[in-house]
Write an enzyme that holds these catalytic residues in place. Structure first.
Site, PDB file in Angstrom:
ATOM      1  N   VAL A 146       0.925  -0.647  -0.456  1.00 37.37           N
ATOM      2  CA  VAL A 146      -0.421  -0.341   0.552  1.00 37.37           C
ATOM      3  C   VAL A 146       0.947   1.104  -0.234  1.00 37.37           C
ATOM      4  O   VAL A 146       1.249   1.976   0.875  1.00 37.37           O
ATOM      5  CB  VAL A 146      -1.048  -0.099   1.059  1.00 37.37           C
ATOM      6  CG1 VAL A 146      -1.663   1.631   1.351  1.00 37.37           C
ATOM      7  CG2 VAL A 146      -1.641  -1.170   1.502  1.00 37.37           C
ATOM      8  N   PRO A 147       1.465   1.744  -1.399  1.00 40.85           N
ATOM      9  CA  PRO A 147       1.687   2.595  -1.115  1.00 40.85           C
ATOM     10  C   PRO A 147       2.416   3.871  -0.705  1.00 40.85           C
ATOM     11  O   PRO A 147       2.402   4.613  -1.645  1.00 40.85           O
ATOM     12  CB  PRO A 147       2.367   2.745  -3.125  1.00 40.85           C
ATOM     13  CG  PRO A 147       1.112   2.292  -3.304  1.00 40.85           C
ATOM     14  CD  PRO A 147       0.210   1.148  -2.675  1.00 40.85           C
ATOM     15  N   CYS A 148       1.944   3.910   0.685  1.00 48.40           N
ATOM     16  CA  CYS A 148       2.545   5.491   1.433  1.00 48.40           C
ATOM     17  C   CYS A 148       3.378   5.755   1.006  1.00 48.40           C
ATOM     18  O   CYS A 148       3.880   7.260   0.974  1.00 48.40           O
ATOM     19  CB  CYS A 148       1.746   5.373   2.751  1.00 48.40           C
ATOM     20  SG  CYS A 148       2.795   4.356   3.550  1.00 48.40           S
ATOM     21  N   HIS A 149       4.688   5.631   0.322  1.00 47.36           N
ATOM     22  CA  HIS A 149       5.852   5.696   0.275  1.00 47.36           C
ATOM     23  C   HIS A 149       5.766   6.818  -1.337  1.00 47.36           C
ATOM     24  O   HIS A 149       6.956   7.479  -1.330  1.00 47.36           O
ATOM     25  CB  HIS A 149       6.581   4.997  -0.162  1.00 47.36           C
ATOM     26  CG  HIS A 149       7.419   4.338  -1.156  1.00 47.36           C
ATOM     27  ND1 HIS A 149       6.037   2.588  -1.389  1.00 47.36           N
ATOM     28  CD2 HIS A 149       7.362   4.295  -2.499  1.00 47.36           C
ATOM     29  CE1 HIS A 149       6.259   2.760  -1.523  1.00 47.36           C
ATOM     30  NE2 HIS A 149       6.984   2.844  -2.939  1.00 47.36           N
ATOM     31  N   ARG A 150       4.902   6.929  -1.970  1.00 51.05           N
ATOM     32  CA  ARG A 150       4.356   7.653  -3.105  1.00 51.05           C
ATOM     33  C   ARG A 150       4.118   9.068  -3.343  1.00 51.05           C
ATOM     34  O   ARG A 150       3.717   9.786  -4.084  1.00 51.05           O
ATOM     35  CB  ARG A 150       3.950   7.229  -3.801  1.00 51.05           C
ATOM     36  CG  ARG A 150       4.881   5.266  -4.824  1.00 51.05           C
ATOM     37  CD  ARG A 150       4.200   4.477  -5.536  1.00 51.05           C
ATOM     38  NE  ARG A 150       4.579   3.127  -5.990  1.00 51.05           N
ATOM     39  CZ  ARG A 150       3.736   2.294  -6.240  1.00 51.05           C
ATOM     40  NH1 ARG A 150       2.732   2.111  -6.264  1.00 51.05           N
ATOM     41  NH2 ARG A 150       4.569   1.881  -6.214  1.00 51.05           N
TER      42      ARG A 150
END
Length: 182
Positions: A146-150
């Protein structure tokens, strides 16, 4: 990609967990029968994960069991090797309806791209809820898939990340290196 429902009313879960160790990466990974439940920060032990993420551990029994976690670890490892740009694993995401909406919006961010917190707020129909979006992103229990780094600041700056800014930087670099020049 499937997501779980709100945790209210759910019985306690058994979470199988293992550790992905690959090169400079060491991640605690937990899964329930319903799907991927937790991915910790790089180099963060299970005990530290419990302290840093009490909501992910409340009401759950964590049992070391590599086998049920192996499919999740395999996909994350392929991603870290630059061989995977999307995930097929199911998620068992538990949170408020607002958090689930934010995490769903994160899943729509394409590999190799970044968006601002305000874009996520707009995507869920709550354009004035930027701070609440930031809090929901900070509560994301499943790093990487769940790409919260993006998600970055509106001015392009790197902002907070549960796994630490060094991990966020590495993940963004990994994705930018894997995307052909446009």
């Amino acid at each position: 990609m499937m997501m779980g429902n709100n945790a209210k009313g759910r019985a306690a879960s058994v979470v199988a967990w293992s550790v992905l160790k690959q090169g400079e990466w060491e991640l605690v990974v937990g899964a329930t029968e319903a799907g991927l439940y937790f991915v910790g920060g790089n180099g963060v032990s299970l005990d530290d994960c419990r302290t840093r993420n009490p909501a992910a551990f409340a009401g759950s029994e964590w049992v070391r069991d590599d086998e049920p976690v192996a499919p999740y670890i395999r996909e994350i490892a392929e991603y870290l090797e630059g061989r995977r740009h999307s995930f097929t694993v199911r998620h068992d995401l538990r949170g408020t309806p607002f958090q689930l909406a934010v995490w769903g919006a994160l899943l729509a961010i394409p590999f190799g791209t970044s968006v601002s917190y305000s874009r996520i707020a707009e995507a869920i129909g709550k354009p004035s809820a930027v701070r609440a979006v930031g809090a929901a992103i900070g509560a994301n229990p499943v790093l990487i898939t769940v790409p919260c780094h993006r998600v970055i600041g509106k001015n392009g700056s790197l902002t907070g990340y549960r796994g630490g800014l060094a991990m966020k930087t590495k993940l963004l670099e990994l994705e930018h290196e894997a995307v052909p020049a446009r």
